[in-house]
Structure formats: structure tokens, C-alpha cells
Motif scaffolding. Structure first.
Motif, PDB file in Angstrom:
ATOM      1  N   MET A  62     -10.822  11.229  -6.801  1.00 54.61           N
ATOM      2  CA  MET A  62     -10.137  11.197  -8.069  1.00 54.61           C
ATOM      3  C   MET A  62      -8.669  10.861  -7.829  1.00 54.61           C
ATOM      4  SD  MET A  62     -10.130  13.756 -11.216  1.00 54.61           S
ATOM      5  CE  MET A  62      -9.517  15.315 -10.751  1.00 54.61           C
ATOM      6  N   PRO A  63      -8.104   9.917  -8.612  1.00 50.62           N
ATOM      7  CA  PRO A  63      -6.715   9.520  -8.423  1.00 50.62           C
ATOM      8  C   PRO A  63      -5.763  10.678  -8.709  1.00 50.62           C
ATOM      9  CG  PRO A  63      -7.812   8.086 -10.043  1.00 50.62           C
ATOM     10  CD  PRO A  63      -8.767   9.157  -9.645  1.00 50.62           C
ATOM     11  N   THR A  64      -4.700  10.714  -7.947  1.00 55.38           N
ATOM     12  CA  THR A  64      -3.719  11.796  -8.135  1.00 55.38           C
ATOM     13  C   THR A  64      -2.490  11.344  -8.889  1.00 55.38           C
ATOM     14  OG1 THR A  64      -2.727  11.251  -6.013  1.00 55.38           O
ATOM     15  CG2 THR A  64      -4.435  12.976  -6.032  1.00 55.38           C
ATOM     16  N   GLY A  65      -2.387  10.094  -9.191  1.00 55.37           N
ATOM     17  CA  GLY A  65      -1.201   9.610  -9.898  1.00 55.37           C
ATOM     18  C   GLY A  65      -1.536   8.427 -10.778  1.00 55.37           C
ATOM     19  N   VAL A  66      -0.556   8.000 -11.510  1.00 52.54           N
ATOM     20  CA  VAL A  66      -0.705   6.853 -12.389  1.00 52.54           C
ATOM     21  C   VAL A  66      -0.077   5.653 -11.695  1.00 52.54           C
ATOM     22  CG1 VAL A  66      -0.058   5.921 -14.633  1.00 52.54           C
ATOM     23  CG2 VAL A  66      -0.561   8.353 -14.398  1.00 52.54           C
ATOM     24  N   PRO A  67      -0.773   4.510 -11.630  1.00 49.99           N
ATOM     25  CA  PRO A  67      -0.171   3.339 -11.005  1.00 49.99           C
ATOM     26  C   PRO A  67       1.130   2.963 -11.723  1.00 49.99           C
ATOM     27  CG  PRO A  67      -2.473   2.919 -11.556  1.00 49.99           C
ATOM     28  CD  PRO A  67      -2.103   4.248 -12.139  1.00 49.99           C
ATOM     29  N   ILE A  68       2.118   2.567 -10.948  1.00 52.70           N
ATOM     30  CA  ILE A  68       3.411   2.283 -11.574  1.00 52.70           C
ATOM     31  C   ILE A  68       3.764   0.800 -11.542  1.00 52.70           C
ATOM     32  CG2 ILE A  68       4.359   4.568 -11.141  1.00 52.70           C
ATOM     33  CD1 ILE A  68       5.923   3.303  -8.806  1.00 52.70           C
ATOM     34  N   GLY A  69       2.783  -0.047 -11.313  1.00 50.77           N
ATOM     35  CA  GLY A  69       3.078  -1.480 -11.296  1.00 50.77           C
ATOM     36  C   GLY A  69       3.857  -1.840 -10.049  1.00 50.77           C
ATOM     37  N   ASP A  70       4.816  -2.717 -10.179  1.00 49.99           N
ATOM     38  CA  ASP A  70       5.616  -3.161  -9.051  1.00 49.99           C
ATOM     39  C   ASP A  70       6.686  -2.121  -8.741  1.00 49.99           C
ATOM     40  OD1 ASP A  70       7.076  -4.422  -7.112  1.00 49.99           O
ATOM     41  OD2 ASP A  70       7.412  -6.252  -8.250  1.00 49.99           O
ATOM     42  N   ALA A  71       6.378  -1.247  -7.800  1.00 49.28           N
ATOM     43  CA  ALA A  71       7.289  -0.144  -7.461  1.00 49.28           C
ATOM     44  C   ALA A  71       8.629  -0.658  -6.961  1.00 49.28           C
ATOM     45  CB  ALA A  71       6.645   0.760  -6.414  1.00 49.28           C
ATOM     46  N   ARG A  72       8.607  -1.709  -6.149  1.00 51.73           N
ATOM     47  CA  ARG A  72       9.858  -2.260  -5.626  1.00 51.73           C
ATOM     48  C   ARG A  72      10.771  -2.710  -6.775  1.00 51.73           C
ATOM     49  NH1 ARG A  72       9.716  -4.090  -0.181  1.00 51.73           N
ATOM     50  NH2 ARG A  72      11.017  -5.857  -0.734  1.00 51.73           N
ATOM     51  N   ALA A  73      10.213  -3.429  -7.719  1.00 51.63           N
ATOM     52  CA  ALA A  73      11.023  -3.916  -8.852  1.00 51.63           C
ATOM     53  C   ALA A  73      11.582  -2.741  -9.653  1.00 51.63           C
ATOM     54  CB  ALA A  73      10.186  -4.834  -9.741  1.00 51.63           C
ATOM     55  N   ARG A  74      10.762  -1.724  -9.869  1.00 47.27           N
ATOM     56  CA  ARG A  74      11.251  -0.547 -10.608  1.00 47.27           C
ATOM     57  C   ARG A  74      12.377   0.144  -9.869  1.00 47.27           C
ATOM     58  NH1 ARG A  74       6.704   3.072 -13.417  1.00 47.27           N
ATOM     59  NH2 ARG A  74       8.588   4.210 -13.948  1.00 47.27           N
ATOM     60  N   LEU A  75      12.233   0.271  -8.557  1.00 45.94           N
ATOM     61  CA  LEU A  75      13.275   0.916  -7.761  1.00 45.94           C
ATOM     62  C   LEU A  75      14.553   0.073  -7.750  1.00 45.94           C
ATOM     63  CD1 LEU A  75      10.995   2.124  -4.831  1.00 45.94           C
ATOM     64  CD2 LEU A  75      12.165   3.600  -6.493  1.00 45.94           C
ATOM     65  N   PHE A  76      14.417  -1.246  -7.627  1.00 47.02           N
ATOM     66  CA  PHE A  76      15.589  -2.124  -7.632  1.00 47.02           C
ATOM     67  C   PHE A  76      16.290  -2.077  -8.996  1.00 47.02           C
ATOM     68  CE2 PHE A  76      13.903  -5.250  -4.165  1.00 47.02           C
ATOM     69  CZ  PHE A  76      14.154  -4.306  -3.189  1.00 47.02           C
ATOM     70  N   ASP A  77      15.519  -2.099 -10.074  1.00 50.66           N
ATOM     71  CA  ASP A  77      16.122  -2.023 -11.414  1.00 50.66           C
ATOM     72  C   ASP A  77      16.839  -0.686 -11.617  1.00 50.66           C
ATOM     73  OD1 ASP A  77      15.210  -4.579 -11.958  1.00 50.66           O
ATOM     74  OD2 ASP A  77      13.483  -3.902 -13.138  1.00 50.66           O
ATOM     75  N   ALA A  78      16.250   0.380 -11.092  1.00 50.92           N
ATOM     76  CA  ALA A  78      16.892   1.699 -11.183  1.00 50.92           C
ATOM     77  C   ALA A  78      18.203   1.696 -10.398  1.00 50.92           C
ATOM     78  CB  ALA A  78      15.951   2.776 -10.647  1.00 50.92           C
ATOM     79  N   ALA A  79      18.204   1.068  -9.226  1.00 47.16           N
ATOM     80  CA  ALA A  79      19.429   0.977  -8.424  1.00 47.16           C
ATOM     81  C   ALA A  79      20.502   0.184  -9.170  1.00 47.16           C
ATOM     82  CB  ALA A  79      19.124   0.351  -7.073  1.00 47.16           C
ATOM     83  N   ASP A  80      20.100  -0.875  -9.859  1.00 44.59           N
ATOM     84  CA  ASP A  80      21.049  -1.643 -10.692  1.00 44.59           C
ATOM     85  C   ASP A  80      21.745  -0.726 -11.690  1.00 44.59           C
ATOM     86  OD1 ASP A  80      20.799  -4.268  -9.771  1.00 44.59           O
ATOM     87  OD2 ASP A  80      19.383  -4.866 -11.334  1.00 44.59           O
ATOM     88  N   ARG A  81      20.930   0.009 -12.431  1.00 42.47           N
ATOM     89  CA  ARG A  81      21.488   0.868 -13.500  1.00 42.47           C
ATOM     90  C   ARG A  81      22.426   1.925 -12.920  1.00 42.47           C
ATOM     91  NH1 ARG A  81      16.110   0.249 -15.020  1.00 42.47           N
ATOM     92  NH2 ARG A  81      15.544   2.345 -14.325  1.00 42.47           N
ATOM     93  N   LEU A  82      22.003   2.554 -11.838  1.00 45.30           N
ATOM     94  CA  LEU A  82      22.841   3.589 -11.214  1.00 45.30           C
ATOM     95  C   LEU A  82      24.143   3.004 -10.681  1.00 45.30           C
ATOM     96  CD1 LEU A  82      20.075   5.536  -9.300  1.00 45.30           C
ATOM     97  CD2 LEU A  82      21.516   6.460 -11.131  1.00 45.30           C
ATOM     98  N   LEU A  83      24.046   1.861 -10.056  1.00 43.64           N
ATOM     99  CA  LEU A  83      25.221   1.213  -9.485  1.00 43.64           C
ATOM    100  C   LEU A  83      26.214   0.833 -10.575  1.00 43.64           C
ATOM    101  CD1 LEU A  83      26.341   0.298  -6.764  1.00 43.64           C
ATOM    102  CD2 LEU A  83      25.065  -1.831  -7.028  1.00 43.64           C
ATOM    103  N   LEU A  84      25.722   0.312 -11.684  1.00 45.32           N
ATOM    104  CA  LEU A  84      26.608  -0.060 -12.790  1.00 45.32           C
ATOM    105  C   LEU A  84      27.229   1.162 -13.458  1.00 45.32           C
ATOM    106  CD1 LEU A  84      24.601  -3.010 -14.346  1.00 45.32           C
ATOM    107  CD2 LEU A  84      26.798  -3.136 -13.144  1.00 45.32           C
TER     108      LEU A  84
END
Length: 195
Positions: free
Chosen positions: A1-23
Motif C-alpha cells: 500500500m502506498p505511503t504517500g501521494v505522488p508529487i509529480g516532478d519533485a525537482r521542479a517543485r523544489l526549484f520553484d520553492a527555492a525561487d520563492r524563498l530566495l526572492l
């Protein structure tokens, strides 16, 4: 049984989050915990995709630098249209009005990141060196079209334009420079070579 929800492109999400934090908060706001929280992922997701946090930051910086390829193509395509001053003003404003200025601060802020980048980017600061190449290519095209003095040296003018724009945009806490201020700086650098 899966333990999490797939999050799509994790790298892109992490990079976009870094953009927002950096700005929002500058280089000191970027921690692995802050990035994963901003991305809405578990901390382990970052470490699943990257060796360590400096590895994540290096790939983030290089990803953002490669996004400049579109901007470079657009500027090169603008050769012969509009005015040289207008094209440069628009390109520099778009470049430094983005996350690019924050990336420069990030690279200078973190020794480990600079060391990691040196493995693939041996000279200069990513973003600034790409910007200088982009502008030099554009200026060479304008010179070839006769819109710059034949003796104009794009490889010398481009770093002057990038450095001047960087100084205008460097203060993240104040107001962004006006279009008139950027245009004035471009005119100061380019005045002697425009035809």
C-alpha cells in the motif's frame, strides 16, 4: 500500500520553492527544511534527488542559468528591430528583475555552492557570465547590421552593461530602478558606439 501521494516532478517543485524563498528572504532563507516546507514535500524528497544541499543548490543555479537560453534567443532575434538602447534596457530589466540577481547573491554567499559550481562552471559567476555572453552576441549582431560603430567591441561593452545593471538592481530591499534609470545607464555605456 502506498505511503504517500505522488508529487509529480519533485525537482521542479523544489526549484520553484527555492525561487520563492530566495526572492522573499535572500540567500539566508534557503535551507533544506525551508525548501521542502515551501514545496510541500518531506525533507527526504530533497535528499532522494540530490547528494546534499549544496548539490541541490548547484543544480538549481544551473537550471535557472539554462532558462536564460530563451531570453538570449529573443534578444538575438531583436537585432535590427526597435532601438539598440530599448532592446538592451528591456533585456537587462527582465534579467535583473527576475531571480537572477538573487542567484548572484546566493553564489557569493555560499562557499560550498561556489566550490560545487566550479566543477562544471570554471570561470565567473553563473547568470552574470551568461548575461554578458547573451549581450555580446546581440551587440555583435547589431554591429553586423550597421547599427553600432564598426569598431565597437561587444566583448568589452557587454560586461560593462551587465555590471552597471547589476549595481542598479543589487539592493533587494529598496525600490527597483525605473526604466528611465536603466535606459540612462545603457545610454551612458553605449552612447559612443550607437550609429
Amino acid at each position: 500500500m502506498p505511503t504517500g501521494v505522488p508529487i509529480g516532478d519533485a525537482r521542479a517543485r523544489l526549484f520553484d520553492a527555492a525561487d520563492r524563498l530566495l526572492l522573499r528572504g535572500g540567500p539566508s532563507a534557503l535551507t533544506s527544511r525551508a525548501v521542502t516546507e515551501e514545496a510541500g514535500t518531506a525533507k527526504g524528497v530533497l535528499h532522494k534527488h540530490f547528494d546534499d544541499f549544496d548539490g541541490f543548490l548547484a543544480e538549481f543555479v544551473l537550471d535557472r542559468v539554462h532558462r536564460m537560453d530563451e531570453r538570449a534567443a529573443a534578444l538575438r532575434g531583436a537585432a535590427g528591430t526597435g532601438t539598440v538602447t530599448g532592446n538592451l534596457t528591456e533585456a537587462l530589466t527582465a534579467l535583473f528583475g527576475s531571480v537572477a540577481i538573487a542567484i548572484v547573491a546566493l553564489v557569493t554567499f555560499r562557499d560550498g555552492l561556489r566550490a560545487r559550481l566550479r566543477e562544471t562552471w570554471p570561470v565567473g559567476v553563473p547568470v552574470l557570465t551568461d548575461a554578458a555572453e547573451m549581450i555580446a552576441d546581440y551587440l555583435a549582431a547589431e554591429r553586423d547590421l550597421g547599427r553600432l560603430d564598426p569598431g565597437a567591441a561587444p566583448e568589452g561593452l557587454a560586461p560593462m552593461l551587465v555590471g552597471t545593471a547589476h549595481l542598479l538592481f543589487a539592493d533587494r530591499t529598496g525600490e527597483a530602478p525605473t526604466e528611465a534609470a536603466v535606459r540612462g545607464a545603457v545610454e551612458s555605456v553605449m552612447g559612443g558606439v550607437l550609429v
